[in-house]
Design a protein around this motif. Structure first.
Motif, PDB file in Angstrom:
ATOM      1  N   ILE A 198     -56.020   4.591  80.874  1.00 26.53           N
ATOM      2  CA  ILE A 198     -55.136   4.934  81.997  1.00 26.53           C
ATOM      3  C   ILE A 198     -55.621   6.207  82.682  1.00 26.53           C
ATOM      4  CG2 ILE A 198     -52.799   5.680  82.595  1.00 26.53           C
ATOM      5  CD1 ILE A 198     -51.766   3.834  80.384  1.00 26.53           C
ATOM      6  N   ALA A 199     -56.014   7.209  81.874  1.00 22.99           N
ATOM      7  CA  ALA A 199     -56.493   8.464  82.456  1.00 22.99           C
ATOM      8  C   ALA A 199     -57.740   8.235  83.300  1.00 22.99           C
ATOM      9  CB  ALA A 199     -56.768   9.468  81.339  1.00 22.99           C
ATOM     10  N   GLN A 200     -58.636   7.383  82.820  1.00 21.80           N
ATOM     11  CA  GLN A 200     -59.843   7.091  83.594  1.00 21.80           C
ATOM     12  C   GLN A 200     -59.495   6.443  84.935  1.00 21.80           C
ATOM     13  OE1 GLN A 200     -62.443   4.723  81.164  1.00 21.80           O
ATOM     14  NE2 GLN A 200     -62.810   6.353  79.664  1.00 21.80           N
ATOM     15  N   GLN A 201     -58.568   5.502  84.903  1.00 23.49           N
ATOM     16  CA  GLN A 201     -58.175   4.829  86.142  1.00 23.49           C
ATOM     17  C   GLN A 201     -57.483   5.793  87.103  1.00 23.49           C
ATOM     18  OE1 GLN A 201     -55.799   1.473  84.967  1.00 23.49           O
ATOM     19  NE2 GLN A 201     -57.505   0.399  83.972  1.00 23.49           N
ATOM     20  N   VAL A 202     -56.618   6.671  86.557  1.00 24.81           N
ATOM     21  CA  VAL A 202     -55.905   7.624  87.414  1.00 24.81           C
ATOM     22  C   VAL A 202     -56.881   8.599  88.065  1.00 24.81           C
ATOM     23  CG1 VAL A 202     -54.251   9.531  87.408  1.00 24.81           C
ATOM     24  CG2 VAL A 202     -53.721   7.420  86.179  1.00 24.81           C
ATOM     25  N   HIS A 203     -57.812   9.136  87.294  1.00 21.20           N
ATOM     26  CA  HIS A 203     -58.768  10.091  87.853  1.00 21.20           C
ATOM     27  C   HIS A 203     -59.720   9.418  88.836  1.00 21.20           C
ATOM     28  CE1 HIS A 203     -57.428  12.711  84.520  1.00 21.20           C
ATOM     29  NE2 HIS A 203     -57.879  13.705  85.285  1.00 21.20           N
ATOM     30  N   ALA A 204     -60.014   8.150  88.588  1.00 22.13           N
ATOM     31  CA  ALA A 204     -60.868   7.441  89.538  1.00 22.13           C
ATOM     32  C   ALA A 204     -60.140   7.226  90.863  1.00 22.13           C
ATOM     33  CB  ALA A 204     -61.301   6.102  88.940  1.00 22.13           C
ATOM     34  N   LEU A 206     -47.424  17.097  92.315  1.00 17.52           N
ATOM     35  CA  LEU A 206     -47.242  16.769  90.900  1.00 17.52           C
ATOM     36  C   LEU A 206     -47.282  15.254  90.717  1.00 17.52           C
ATOM     37  CD1 LEU A 206     -44.289  19.197  90.036  1.00 17.52           C
ATOM     38  CD2 LEU A 206     -46.751  19.655  89.947  1.00 17.52           C
ATOM     39  N   PHE A 207     -47.823  14.801  89.564  1.00 21.27           N
ATOM     40  CA  PHE A 207     -47.957  13.370  89.274  1.00 21.27           C
ATOM     41  C   PHE A 207     -47.556  13.114  87.816  1.00 21.27           C
ATOM     42  CE2 PHE A 207     -50.918  14.494  92.582  1.00 21.27           C
ATOM     43  CZ  PHE A 207     -50.850  13.453  93.494  1.00 21.27           C
ATOM     44  N   ASN A 208     -47.046  11.907  87.581  1.00 18.40           N
ATOM     45  CA  ASN A 208     -46.753  11.526  86.198  1.00 18.40           C
ATOM     46  C   ASN A 208     -48.014  10.980  85.534  1.00 18.40           C
ATOM     47  OD1 ASN A 208     -47.084   8.922  87.130  1.00 18.40           O
ATOM     48  ND2 ASN A 208     -44.902   8.420  87.114  1.00 18.40           N
ATOM     49  N   GLN A 209     -47.880  10.493  84.307  1.00 19.94           N
ATOM     50  CA  GLN A 209     -49.059  10.078  83.544  1.00 19.94           C
ATOM     51  C   GLN A 209     -49.742   8.860  84.153  1.00 19.94           C
ATOM     52  OE1 GLN A 209     -48.215   9.538  79.401  1.00 19.94           O
ATOM     53  NE2 GLN A 209     -50.359   9.414  78.794  1.00 19.94           N
ATOM     54  N   ALA A 210     -48.986   8.044  84.886  1.00 21.62           N
ATOM     55  CA  ALA A 210     -49.566   6.855  85.511  1.00 21.62           C
ATOM     56  C   ALA A 210     -50.175   7.151  86.869  1.00 21.62           C
ATOM     57  CB  ALA A 210     -48.502   5.773  85.645  1.00 21.62           C
ATOM     58  N   PHE A 232     -51.343  17.768  88.050  1.00 21.74           N
ATOM     59  CA  PHE A 232     -51.061  18.448  89.316  1.00 21.74           C
ATOM     60  C   PHE A 232     -52.344  18.487  90.141  1.00 21.74           C
ATOM     61  CE2 PHE A 232     -52.869  21.902  86.903  1.00 21.74           C
ATOM     62  CZ  PHE A 232     -53.488  22.720  87.833  1.00 21.74           C
ATOM     63  N   MET A 233     -52.151  18.734  91.439  1.00 17.42           N
ATOM     64  CA  MET A 233     -53.288  18.837  92.353  1.00 17.42           C
ATOM     65  C   MET A 233     -53.003  19.944  93.362  1.00 17.42           C
ATOM     66  SD  MET A 233     -54.864  16.005  95.020  1.00 17.42           S
ATOM     67  CE  MET A 233     -55.280  14.844  93.725  1.00 17.42           C
ATOM     68  N   LEU A 234     -53.994  20.780  93.607  1.00 16.58           N
ATOM     69  CA  LEU A 234     -53.926  21.838  94.620  1.00 16.58           C
ATOM     70  C   LEU A 234     -54.923  21.503  95.729  1.00 16.58           C
ATOM     71  CD1 LEU A 234     -53.785  25.118  92.514  1.00 16.58           C
ATOM     72  CD2 LEU A 234     -52.166  24.491  94.293  1.00 16.58           C
ATOM     73  N   ARG A 235     -54.457  21.574  96.959  1.00 15.14           N
ATOM     74  CA  ARG A 235     -55.383  21.319  98.065  1.00 15.14           C
ATOM     75  C   ARG A 235     -54.873  22.022  99.322  1.00 15.14           C
ATOM     76  NH1 ARG A 235     -54.497  15.052 100.122  1.00 15.14           N
ATOM     77  NH2 ARG A 235     -52.357  15.322 100.887  1.00 15.14           N
ATOM     78  N   GLU A 236     -55.786  22.233 100.255  1.00 16.86           N
ATOM     79  CA  GLU A 236     -55.391  22.828 101.531  1.00 16.86           C
ATOM     80  C   GLU A 236     -54.605  21.803 102.334  1.00 16.86           C
ATOM     81  OE1 GLU A 236     -58.363  24.677 103.827  1.00 16.86           O
ATOM     82  OE2 GLU A 236     -59.186  25.852 102.165  1.00 16.86           O
ATOM     83  N   ARG A 237     -53.526  22.290 102.919  1.00 15.86           N
ATOM     84  CA  ARG A 237     -52.687  21.403 103.707  1.00 15.86           C
ATOM     85  C   ARG A 237     -53.437  21.009 104.981  1.00 15.86           C
ATOM     86  NH1 ARG A 237     -48.792  24.525 103.830  1.00 15.86           N
ATOM     87  NH2 ARG A 237     -49.076  25.395 105.917  1.00 15.86           N
TER      88      ARG A 237
END
Length: 234
Positions: free
Chosen positions: A111-117, A176-180, A225-230
């Protein structure tokens, strides 16, 4: 001198006391051999009864002790068998748990591999710990849980800095994101209820921002979580 021919006056004088004659012997009836056997038999019976009673009592207590020992031995064997069965069951259960844990770890990795992909740039979210970023204009960030139930929220404190020699704008957003990999919350750094506010950093300036991110309804604690420029205009 005494005359040896003088007559013995003790036999002749009736006035002199004579010794009493011995009583005649009473004849005893003859004892037959059968009577002797009956007497000996009665004596044996009389002496053998206490001995037989003692032996019987001893055998009775020996029997009770043997029964108790057999019961203890049987109980020990039953407990030993039950313990062996329990140990075998626990061993089998431990093996099943290990197999399930291995499957869970494998599925979690997939699942982690799919989410990061699908969402490159995701980072694992750890509460109450400073997470170094050192990328772009973000130095580090820390998350803390607050509230309970439907009012549960995630607080953050992010440190921004300008390593350049010119003034720069830093419109940042936190997602913010959950595990899926499903988004569960979002916030604009430095924003308020009126919308995002411009962030301007002078050369070499370091500034921190803190706020609260309310989670979407039905979402549990975030996992990534993810940080990015708006994007411009947002």
């Amino acid at each position: 001198m005494t005359d040896q021919n003088a007559p013995d006056t003790s036999e002749m004088d009736p006035l002199i006391a004579q010794p009493a004659p011995a009583p005649p012997a009473i004849p005893r009836p003859p004892v037959h051999s059968g009577s002797r056997r009956r007497i000996r038999t009665r004596e044996r019976i009389r002496y053998s009864r206490p001995r037989s009673l003692w032996i019987g009592t001893l055998l009775f207590f020996i029997g009770i002790e043997s029964a108790v020992l057999l019961a203890i031995h049987a109980s020990f064997n039953v407990e030993k068998t039950e313990q062996q069965t329990l140990n075998a069951t626990l061993k089998h259960g431990d093996k099943e748990i290990k197999d399930l844990n291995a499957q869970v770890v494998e599925m979690t990795g997939l699942i982690a591999q799919q989410v990061h992909a699908r969402l490159p740039g995701l980072r694992p979210l750890v509460f109450d710990r400073v997470i170094p970023i050192d990328t772009g204009r973000v130095k580090n960030i820390m998350f803390t849980q607050s509230g309970i139930g439907d009012e549960q929220a995630t607080e953050y404190r992010v440190v921004l800095y300008n390593p350049g020699s010119a003034t720069t704008r830093a419109p940042m957003e936190i997602m913010l994101f959950n595990q899926a990999g499903v988004q569960s919350g979002r916030a604009d750094v430095g924003g308020n209820e009126l919308g995002p506010a411009p962030i301007v950093l002078d050369p070499g300036e370091i500034r921190s921002y803190s706020d609260k991110i309310t989670l979407e309804t039905g979402q549990n604690a975030p996992f990534y979580f993810m940080l990015r420029e708006r994007p411009a205009g947002k």
